[in-house]
Design a protein around this motif. Structure first.
Motif, PDB file in Angstrom:
ATOM      1  N   ALA A   1      -1.341  17.068   3.267  1.00  0.00           N
ATOM      2  CA  ALA A   1      -0.525  16.993   1.933  1.00  0.00           C
ATOM      3  C   ALA A   1      -0.700  15.635   1.105  1.00  0.00           C
ATOM      4  CB  ALA A   1       0.924  17.307   2.070  1.00  0.00           C
ATOM      5  N   ASN A   2      -1.748  15.172   1.741  1.00  0.00           N
ATOM      6  CA  ASN A   2      -2.230  13.663   1.285  1.00  0.00           C
ATOM      7  C   ASN A   2      -1.034  12.818   1.304  1.00  0.00           C
ATOM      8  OD1 ASN A   2      -3.759  11.806   0.217  1.00  0.00           O
ATOM      9  ND2 ASN A   2      -3.365  12.250  -1.914  1.00  0.00           N
TER      10      ASN A   2
ATOM     11  N   GLU B   1       0.681  -1.221   0.091  1.00  0.00           N
ATOM     12  CA  GLU B   1       0.064   0.059   0.156  1.00  0.00           C
ATOM     13  C   GLU B   1       0.902   1.465   0.075  1.00  0.00           C
ATOM     14  OE1 GLU B   1      -4.018  -1.334   2.596  1.00  0.00           O
ATOM     15  OE2 GLU B   1      -2.428  -0.521   3.501  1.00  0.00           O
ATOM     16  N   ILE B   2       1.998   1.135   0.749  1.00  0.00           N
ATOM     17  CA  ILE B   2       2.629   2.339   0.891  1.00  0.00           C
ATOM     18  C   ILE B   2       3.547   2.609  -0.360  1.00  0.00           C
ATOM     19  CG2 ILE B   2       4.779   3.182   2.055  1.00  0.00           C
ATOM     20  CD1 ILE B   2       3.664   1.820   4.619  1.00  0.00           C
ATOM     21  N   VAL B   3       3.961   1.533  -1.083  1.00  0.00           N
ATOM     22  CA  VAL B   3       4.763   1.581  -2.510  1.00  0.00           C
ATOM     23  C   VAL B   3       3.533   2.082  -3.369  1.00  0.00           C
ATOM     24  CG1 VAL B   3       5.821   0.114  -4.075  1.00  0.00           C
ATOM     25  CG2 VAL B   3       6.475   0.030  -1.941  1.00  0.00           C
ATOM     26  N   GLY B   4       2.525   1.777  -3.384  1.00  0.00           N
ATOM     27  CA  GLY B   4       1.449   2.395  -4.147  1.00  0.00           C
ATOM     28  C   GLY B   4       1.194   3.739  -4.132  1.00  0.00           C
ATOM     29  N   ALA B   5       1.120   4.071  -2.581  1.00  0.00           N
ATOM     30  CA  ALA B   5       0.864   5.610  -2.603  1.00  0.00           C
ATOM     31  C   ALA B   5       2.126   6.379  -3.256  1.00  0.00           C
ATOM     32  CB  ALA B   5       0.814   5.850  -1.118  1.00  0.00           C
ATOM     33  N   LYS B   6       3.355   5.762  -2.967  1.00  0.00           N
ATOM     34  CA  LYS B   6       4.579   6.598  -3.702  1.00  0.00           C
ATOM     35  C   LYS B   6       4.230   6.715  -5.215  1.00  0.00           C
ATOM     36  CE  LYS B   6       8.631   5.621  -2.381  1.00  0.00           C
ATOM     37  NZ  LYS B   6       9.986   5.703  -1.568  1.00  0.00           N
ATOM     38  N   ALA B   7       3.695   5.590  -5.713  1.00  0.00           N
ATOM     39  CA  ALA B   7       3.636   5.517  -7.060  1.00  0.00           C
ATOM     40  C   ALA B   7       2.826   6.610  -7.522  1.00  0.00           C
ATOM     41  CB  ALA B   7       3.363   4.059  -7.587  1.00  0.00           C
ATOM     42  N   GLU B   8       1.637   6.785  -6.781  1.00  0.00           N
ATOM     43  CA  GLU B   8       0.653   8.012  -7.100  1.00  0.00           C
ATOM     44  C   GLU B   8       1.423   9.276  -6.759  1.00  0.00           C
ATOM     45  OE1 GLU B   8      -2.605   7.382  -4.653  1.00  0.00           O
ATOM     46  OE2 GLU B   8      -2.699   5.390  -5.412  1.00  0.00           O
ATOM     47  N   GLY B   9       2.635   9.491  -6.327  1.00  0.00           N
ATOM     48  CA  GLY B   9       3.107  10.841  -6.369  1.00  0.00           C
ATOM     49  C   GLY B   9       3.032  11.286  -4.726  1.00  0.00           C
TER      50      GLY B   9
ATOM     51  N   GLU C   1       6.875  21.683  -0.512  1.00  0.00           N
ATOM     52  CA  GLU C   1       7.930  21.627  -1.686  1.00  0.00           C
ATOM     53  C   GLU C   1       8.101  20.089  -2.221  1.00  0.00           C
ATOM     54  OE1 GLU C   1      11.389  23.224   0.147  1.00  0.00           O
ATOM     55  OE2 GLU C   1      10.458  25.393   0.143  1.00  0.00           O
ATOM     56  N   GLN C   2       7.894  19.219  -1.074  1.00  0.00           N
ATOM     57  CA  GLN C   2       8.204  17.855  -1.540  1.00  0.00           C
ATOM     58  C   GLN C   2       6.989  17.520  -2.453  1.00  0.00           C
ATOM     59  OE1 GLN C   2      10.236  15.564  -1.052  1.00  0.00           O
ATOM     60  NE2 GLN C   2       9.351  13.577  -1.604  1.00  0.00           N
ATOM     61  N   VAL C   3       5.489  17.859  -2.379  1.00  0.00           N
ATOM     62  CA  VAL C   3       4.624  17.536  -3.149  1.00  0.00           C
ATOM     63  C   VAL C   3       4.504  18.396  -4.406  1.00  0.00           C
ATOM     64  CG1 VAL C   3       3.192  15.968  -1.319  1.00  0.00           C
ATOM     65  CG2 VAL C   3       3.160  18.744  -1.461  1.00  0.00           C
ATOM     66  N   GLY C   4       5.073  19.466  -4.121  1.00  0.00           N
ATOM     67  CA  GLY C   4       4.888  20.498  -5.108  1.00  0.00           C
ATOM     68  C   GLY C   4       3.714  21.187  -5.270  1.00  0.00           C
TER      69      GLY C   4
END
Ligand code: BJ8
Length: 430
Positions: A93-94, A66-74, A196-199
């Protein structure tokens, strides 16, 4: 409830996270064994505990996916080590917030190759997980946020930064007006760093929603803790500790729903007179340093000796959820102010003076219907260790049976702790 239980493995997933897979393969069977002994050996557990068992089954697999999936979504994935890092802003920041404190003896040797031996096991365990590449959560995070609460932590962050990007928040050590101003600035910097991380800027609405999500989670935990205070207790202290540990890696919204489902079940159990501990079981409250997963040592000893743990005054306990944030009609600045003030109520022993904590411990003792307090201090945690002196004085004034223990994650002191806990239980039953 089925007694079959297994912590699942996924070597391919772990390899994709650059873990030391060969070494890590031993961990799920060991955790399975410990969990079977400590949790599945209990009888008459609430049915909803099956969800939390599953969270442990999938701790290194399903939840990591799930965490890897969240990363893939940015979405940003941020590791933390302290309840002072404002989760509401990460939520706004989701992002995904994961508690990375280490509660395992298995990574201490890795840490001791680099760190001095005579520092807190929680810091060593967490650091060892990263340098040994034996924690999928640590491997999955984008960066970590440390803090300046204690010396062991703040100096370890300088070294941890060599392995994973490590930012540090300065936590004031006093609670005066000027300290609050410093903390607000730190919170604002934290918000900026996450943006900044999420832009993308966090809007007023985002922050409000983030706060509401965390408020709902904390209120669910308050409800659960109140129910568990019932005498006799409808749930064991081990199960309660576990749920409070899972709070640091589950999805907040899902976790909140499950905690309420458990509360509904506990209300029914209370009505039916279906309890986890028989009437007259000695009731113990634990205070002090946090017990990070899988540190179940003290609860296992206390409940193995025939008592029930009815409260944890700890950051993996009430310090995490006793306070919420009011957002009603507030602007961004107003909400940040409220958030900052809420966090300043966390009475960590790194503050001086810290008398609110002493009062809070006594209050929780009374609210929980405990018959005695065992204060738990991780080895080499000087602030909690010294604060135990004041706690002992307060307990003596209030005529509260009190025992302070200092321990680490090794099994070496288990026999000695069992003897001390048994003697303490005789005292409170006496
Ligand atoms: S707010 S308790 S989570 S710092 S036990 S590492 S203090 S030497 S954990 Fe904590 Fe935040 Fe405070 Fe809570 Fe250092 Fe002590 Fe170890 Fe500690």
């Amino acid at each position: 409830m089925s007694q079959s239980f297994q912590v699942n493995s996924d070597p391919e997933l772990w390899a994709s996270l650059d873990m030391d897979v060969e070494r890590f393969m031993n961990v799920p069977p060991m955790l399975t064994q410990a969990y079977m002994n400590i949790f599945m050996s209990q009888v008459n557990r609430p049915a909803v505990m099956a969800y939390f068992d599953e969270m442990v089954s999938n701790i290194f697999t399903g939840r990591i996916k799930e965490i890897v999936g969240a990363k893939a979504e940015g979405r940003p994935v941020i590791g933390t080590f302290c309840v002072y890092v404002p989760e509401e802003i990460i939520q706004a920041a989701n992002g995904v917030c994961i508690g990375l404190c280490g509660g395992s003896q298995g990574s201490i040797a890795d840490a001791e190759k680099i760190l001095p031996r005579n520092i807190c096991p929680m810091v060593k365990s967490a650091f060892g997980f990263k340098v040994g590449r034996i924690c999928p959560f640590f491997q999955a995070v984008d960066f970590v946020y440390g803090e300046t609460t204690c010396d062991a932590k703040k100096k370890t962050w300088e070294l941890l930064d060599q392995y994973v990007p490590t930012h540090v928040m300065e936590i004031p050590q006093m609670k005066r007006e000027r300290d609050l101003r410093l903390w607000i600035e730190e919170v604002k910097d934290f918000k900026k760093a996450i943006e900044e991380q999420v832009g993308k800027e966090i809007s007023e609405d985002d922050l409000k929603k983030g706060i509401e999500t965390l408020n709902a989670k904390r209120k669910a935990m308050q409800r659960l803790n109140r129910l568990r205070h019932h005498d006799p207790s409808p749930i064991s202290g081990r199960d309660m500790l576990l749920i409070q540990q899972i709070a640091f890696y589950d999805i907040p919204e899902r976790f909140t729903i499950k905690v309420h489902e458990l509360c509904d079940e506990l209300e029914d159990r209370i009505k039916l007179g279906n309890f986890a501990a028989a009437k007259g079981t000695p009731r113990v409250m634990v205070s002090g340093t946090p017990m990070a997963l899988p540190n179940w040592k003290l609860h296992h000893i206390i409940e193995g000796a025939g008592a029930v743990v009815v409260n944890e005054e700890s950051c993996i306990g009430t310090r995490y959820y006793k306070d919420t944030i009011d957002t009603d009609g507030l602007s961004m600045d107003g909400m940040l102010q409220q958030l900052t003030e809420r966090y300043m109520k966390i009475d960590c022993s790194c503050f001086t003076p810290n008398d609110e904590r002493i009062d809070q411990v006594v209050k929780e003792y009374r609210d929980s219907g405990a018959q005695g307090i065992i204060d738990y201090c991780l080895q080499f945690c000087h602030t909690y260790n010294i604060e135990a002196v004041k706690l002992r004085e307060a307990c003596s004034r209030e005529k509260i049976p009190f025992m302070a223990i200092e321990s680490d994650y090794s099994p070496e002191d288990v026999g000695q702790l069992q003897t001390r806990v048994e003697a303490f239980l005789e005292q409170i039953e006496g």
